[in-house]
Write a protein that holds these residues in place. Sequence first.
Motif, PDB file in Angstrom:
ATOM      1  N   THR A  56       0.819  -1.211   0.000  1.00 11.01           N
ATOM      2  CA  THR A  56       0.000   0.000   0.000  1.00 11.01           C
ATOM      3  C   THR A  56       0.856   1.267   0.000  1.00 11.01           C
ATOM      4  OG1 THR A  56      -0.129   0.064   2.419  1.00 11.01           O
ATOM      5  CG2 THR A  56      -1.832  -1.194   1.275  1.00 11.01           C
ATOM      6  N   VAL A  57       2.144   1.122   0.323  1.00  7.21           N
ATOM      7  CA  VAL A  57       3.058   2.260   0.369  1.00  7.21           C
ATOM      8  C   VAL A  57       3.834   2.322  -0.942  1.00  7.21           C
ATOM      9  CG1 VAL A  57       4.991   3.337   1.582  1.00  7.21           C
ATOM     10  CG2 VAL A  57       3.285   2.005   2.865  1.00  7.21           C
ATOM     11  N   THR A  58       3.803   3.441  -1.615  1.00  5.46           N
ATOM     12  CA  THR A  58       4.513   3.582  -2.883  1.00  5.46           C
ATOM     13  C   THR A  58       5.997   3.835  -2.641  1.00  5.46           C
ATOM     14  OG1 THR A  58       4.240   5.978  -3.023  1.00  5.46           O
ATOM     15  CG2 THR A  58       2.450   4.597  -3.911  1.00  5.46           C
ATOM     16  N   ALA A  59       6.799   3.632  -3.693  1.00  6.17           N
ATOM     17  CA  ALA A  59       8.232   3.884  -3.599  1.00  6.17           C
ATOM     18  C   ALA A  59       8.503   5.345  -3.276  1.00  6.17           C
ATOM     19  CB  ALA A  59       8.920   3.492  -4.906  1.00  6.17           C
ATOM     20  N   GLU A  60       7.719   6.242  -3.845  1.00  7.62           N
ATOM     21  CA  GLU A  60       7.898   7.671  -3.590  1.00  7.62           C
ATOM     22  C   GLU A  60       7.635   8.009  -2.127  1.00  7.62           C
ATOM     23  OE1 GLU A  60       6.119   6.379  -6.027  1.00  7.62           O
ATOM     24  OE2 GLU A  60       7.480   6.836  -7.715  1.00  7.62           O
ATOM     25  N   GLN A  61       6.573   7.420  -1.570  1.00 11.02           N
ATOM     26  CA  GLN A  61       6.254   7.671  -0.162  1.00 11.02           C
ATOM     27  C   GLN A  61       7.357   7.118   0.753  1.00 11.02           C
ATOM     28  OE1 GLN A  61       2.458   5.653  -0.214  1.00 11.02           O
ATOM     29  NE2 GLN A  61       1.302   7.589  -0.234  1.00 11.02           N
ATOM     30  N   ALA A  62       7.847   5.930   0.409  1.00  8.15           N
ATOM     31  CA  ALA A  62       8.910   5.321   1.213  1.00  8.15           C
ATOM     32  C   ALA A  62      10.186   6.144   1.140  1.00  8.15           C
ATOM     33  CB  ALA A  62       9.181   3.888   0.737  1.00  8.15           C
ATOM     34  N   LEU A  63      10.527   6.617  -0.060  1.00  8.37           N
ATOM     35  CA  LEU A  63      11.721   7.431  -0.232  1.00  8.37           C
ATOM     36  C   LEU A  63      11.641   8.692   0.622  1.00  8.37           C
ATOM     37  CD1 LEU A  63      14.389   8.008  -1.670  1.00  8.37           C
ATOM     38  CD2 LEU A  63      13.072   9.049  -3.537  1.00  8.37           C
ATOM     39  N   LYS A  64      10.492   9.333   0.614  1.00  5.67           N
ATOM     40  CA  LYS A  64      10.320  10.546   1.424  1.00  5.67           C
ATOM     41  C   LYS A  64      10.458  10.233   2.912  1.00  5.67           C
ATOM     42  CE  LYS A  64       7.199  14.452   2.249  1.00  5.67           C
ATOM     43  NZ  LYS A  64       7.422  14.417   3.703  1.00  5.67           N
ATOM     44  N   SER A  65       9.890   9.116   3.358  1.00  3.64           N
ATOM     45  CA  SER A  65       9.964   8.741   4.772  1.00  3.64           C
ATOM     46  C   SER A  65      11.403   8.531   5.214  1.00  3.64           C
ATOM     47  CB  SER A  65       9.144   7.467   5.031  1.00  3.64           C
ATOM     48  OG  SER A  65       7.768   7.698   4.819  1.00  3.64           O
ATOM     49  N   TYR A  66      12.180   7.857   4.348  1.00  4.63           N
ATOM     50  CA  TYR A  66      13.582   7.610   4.711  1.00  4.63           C
ATOM     51  C   TYR A  66      14.395   8.895   4.701  1.00  4.63           C
ATOM     52  CZ  TYR A  66      13.511   2.527   5.055  1.00  4.63           C
ATOM     53  OH  TYR A  66      13.280   1.240   5.477  1.00  4.63           O
ATOM     54  N   LEU A  67      14.204   9.707   3.685  1.00  6.55           N
ATOM     55  CA  LEU A  67      14.968  10.947   3.617  1.00  6.55           C
ATOM     56  C   LEU A  67      14.620  11.880   4.767  1.00  6.55           C
ATOM     57  CD1 LEU A  67      14.971  11.668  -0.233  1.00  6.55           C
ATOM     58  CD2 LEU A  67      16.880  10.905   1.202  1.00  6.55           C
ATOM     59  N   ASP A  68      13.352  11.875   5.179  1.00  4.86           N
ATOM     60  CA  ASP A  68      12.946  12.680   6.323  1.00  4.86           C
ATOM     61  C   ASP A  68      13.587  12.170   7.621  1.00  4.86           C
ATOM     62  OD1 ASP A  68      11.437  14.279   4.716  1.00  4.86           O
ATOM     63  OD2 ASP A  68       9.519  13.337   5.212  1.00  4.86           O
ATOM     64  N   ASN A  69      13.949  10.877   7.625  1.00  3.61           N
ATOM     65  CA  ASN A  69      14.490  10.262   8.827  1.00  3.61           C
ATOM     66  C   ASN A  69      15.990  10.504   8.977  1.00  3.61           C
ATOM     67  OD1 ASN A  69      14.690   8.415  11.117  1.00  3.61           O
ATOM     68  ND2 ASN A  69      15.570   6.945   9.687  1.00  3.61           N
ATOM     69  N   TYR A  70      16.697  10.770   7.866  1.00  2.00           N
ATOM     70  CA  TYR A  70      18.151  10.875   7.911  1.00  2.00           C
ATOM     71  C   TYR A  70      18.644  12.310   7.997  1.00  2.00           C
ATOM     72  CZ  TYR A  70      18.844   5.931   6.793  1.00  2.00           C
ATOM     73  OH  TYR A  70      18.875   4.561   6.827  1.00  2.00           O
ATOM     74  N   GLU A  71      19.766  12.457   8.695  1.00  2.00           N
ATOM     75  CA  GLU A  71      20.519  13.692   8.683  1.00  2.00           C
ATOM     76  C   GLU A  71      21.997  13.321   8.654  1.00  2.00           C
ATOM     77  OE1 GLU A  71      19.706  15.877  12.187  1.00  2.00           O
ATOM     78  OE2 GLU A  71      20.287  14.284  13.576  1.00  2.00           O
ATOM     79  N   LEU A  72      22.823  14.196   8.096  1.00  2.00           N
ATOM     80  CA  LEU A  72      24.251  13.919   7.983  1.00  2.00           C
ATOM     81  C   LEU A  72      25.002  14.459   9.194  1.00  2.00           C
ATOM     82  CD1 LEU A  72      24.985  14.628   4.206  1.00  2.00           C
ATOM     83  CD2 LEU A  72      24.678  12.421   5.337  1.00  2.00           C
ATOM     84  N   GLU A  73      25.954  13.656   9.673  1.00  2.76           N
ATOM     85  CA  GLU A  73      26.797  14.066  10.791  1.00  2.76           C
ATOM     86  C   GLU A  73      28.248  14.010  10.338  1.00  2.76           C
ATOM     87  OE1 GLU A  73      26.795  13.047  15.425  1.00  2.76           O
ATOM     88  OE2 GLU A  73      27.570  11.392  14.222  1.00  2.76           O
TER      89      GLU A  73
END
Length: 802
Positions: A533-550
């Motif tokens: 039910t989750v599209t690739a676009e939705q998943a990509l956004k969820s992951y990118l929203d979760n990451y930050e660079l250190e």
Amino acid sequence: MKRLKHQVNKVGKAAGRKSSAKLAFVGLVALSVALPQGAAFAEEVAASSTSTTTVVVDSGNAGTGSSKSGNRAADPSKAKITKELAIAKVREWFPALEAATVSQVDYGVNNVYPAPSNQDVWTIQWQVEVGNGSYGFSSQVDAITGDLIHTYISFPREGNKSYYPPKITREQALEKARAFIAKVVPSLSVDEVKESDSMFYSDAQTLFGPVNYNFNFSILKNGLPSGFESINITITGDGEVTQFSRPGEKLDYPSSIPTVSKADAEKKLREEFQVELGYVPLYKNGAISDWVLAWGPASDATQPINALTGYKINSEGEEITATKVTYSDVPMGTKLFQPRTSTTELTSDEAAKLVEQIVFIPEGRKLSYPNLGKDYQNPERKTWRLRWEEERQNMAGPFYFPAQTSATVDALTGQILEFQIESYNYGEPREPLAPPSGAAKLNYDQAKQRALEWVNQLYPQASRDLKLMERGETWSRLSNGEQYRFELNRYVNDIPVLSGGVSITVDAYGRLFFYSINRGEVPAKMPDGKAVTVTAEQALKSYLDNYELELQYSQIGGYTIDNTYVEPKVYLVYSPQSKEASKAYQVLNAVTGKWVTTFEDLRTEQMGGNVEPKDLKGHWAEADLKTLIQYRILEPDDQGNLKPDESITVGEWFTYAVKAANPYYTGYVQASSTAAKAGIPVDHPYYQVMSYAAELGWIDTIDPSQLDKVLTREQLAVLLTSIVKYDRLANFYEKDVLNPQFSDAEKITRPGEVAIAVRLGLLQGQNGKFNPQRPVTKAEAASILMRLVKLQGKTDQAIGLE
């Protein structure tokens, strides 16, 4: 003769690093072994892993010498801390060593190959006599700074100690840990040491046995976190430090000033980040408990970005220029794997002959030390571990690694599961194998074709279940230019299976050099892709929203990949980190859209666990039930209820007790070749629980049909008597011993066990009756289990394993 012990270096590095979830759907063998499992399982994994290995040689005073990494030999004249002072320091730091004797002291690190860069180290060998036994372990002290590098107090104490409740809290233990670090590592300032939130360094407590608090501290360099250099320390519930370790290497750190801006690095991360749909295993108690169809980062998506060049870096220190992996079908070959149909296991000679008929074994190597044992990835399978070794000669020098070839073979089907033509390619480079007579070297496309032929010959239904991951010739061709490596992934329903692939290396003449499969069981039925039910676009956004660079320092190397030692080097990188610690080891369920924890054994407070059940407040056993929830022995249901007054079964009681003894019992049973089966079929839901209970000596055998029956108070008395090892004493008690106490004594059929359980305070009467046939509730089980925990130190034998 030197004993060789293998350690998977990636596990330690993954554990000590504040890391983002490396849940790429390709190149997944490393992830499958980097699990916080029990010691027995970890040892089996280490013995079987071929991805990253350090060789530790128990060699006594073998000397040091230089390694292939160019490290200099140890020079005692450079020491600023004398041998005597180093010994005195360790004795002062660890009072338990008062009765220990020093059996040997070496200058340098002479039991690890390749040798670490820092050889200005005093290595102290200790020996302790306990009863009729002798225990040996080592300490390491930096001979220049006087810093403690490593000590692990591993010998048992006299007597059966009381462990619970602990004398100090975790907060008090943390303060002791900080004070201890300040004392034993004077070269570090307080500002350079920071407690890490690494989930792998959780306390992982067991209710039975001593309470240990484990802490991990990251070390700051030039004001930046070091993603690999850390301090691990263990403090008991009595406040004693029993283990301390930090890296002994002294590597050069680059400048802390990046030439690539964080904004540019974030842009690269977002432009190249891809997600992929796949089947992901969920781990519980150290073993796969379920599978989920999930979106996860694709290959190389979360690799660190070199802050000086702007390119991602792989585990070999190479910059990643290609951003996408493509997949291709595996054509059916002319030679296909055909499993044996015999129900009789192969002998060692038959297994060796099978291998010799298929692959090339270099001349002069003879079969030695064949071993038949349980496959750690699949307890139902037994495998032959075979080794062909050259005659031992030219043994001059501190280290000697005879050339040898190894293979692992399914003892029933004859399938080759692992093969290495050069198992230990350490020391000086060996002469390359002579080319086959009249053979011409293969180019990349020809080598790829030959690799696919090998896979068809070795892997069942390869063309149906596998796909080749195309990474290009640059990645495939090894640095020596004489071998090509390839990876294939397992597919079900045309969807990749995480950690279900094949790694293969062929030489320039098409000979098989390396072959390994992830042989864990994969269910035939998995969720269909139509359920997503989750599209690739939705998943990509969820992951990118979760990451930050250190911005941090990261070490690449210090281990062996594809039989090639990767030199350790420190890089300044932008490392992707999860904004929420609870998502660092989670994947996005493609069906429900919820984040799912992949490793259930991680620190529960970081994973959002230990939520108080709705029906617990004010219950008479609330405190005991909360303790069992804290230790993950009990868990609320999906509605958030614990149902404390619900009756439990015999199997549920054993599950509680076994989890209290070892939260990683599943991994232990899987890895052990001697774990008792207790008469339980391998496919039975309680197979692993009962096998471990038998291993503890709590039962011999048990009728599987009894496990789903409601547990009575009298049955529990029998089981408790067995746990405290008073079975024989119970035979001396007759029914009349209970008459003055219980009016229903005539209804008790096991008076000896009931008398012992009552006298030990584990069970109590109710209104003058014992009620032997009354069912035991979950709350009562929790209360009784905690009484058993507090009984430790008061019985003749230890409860559980020491």
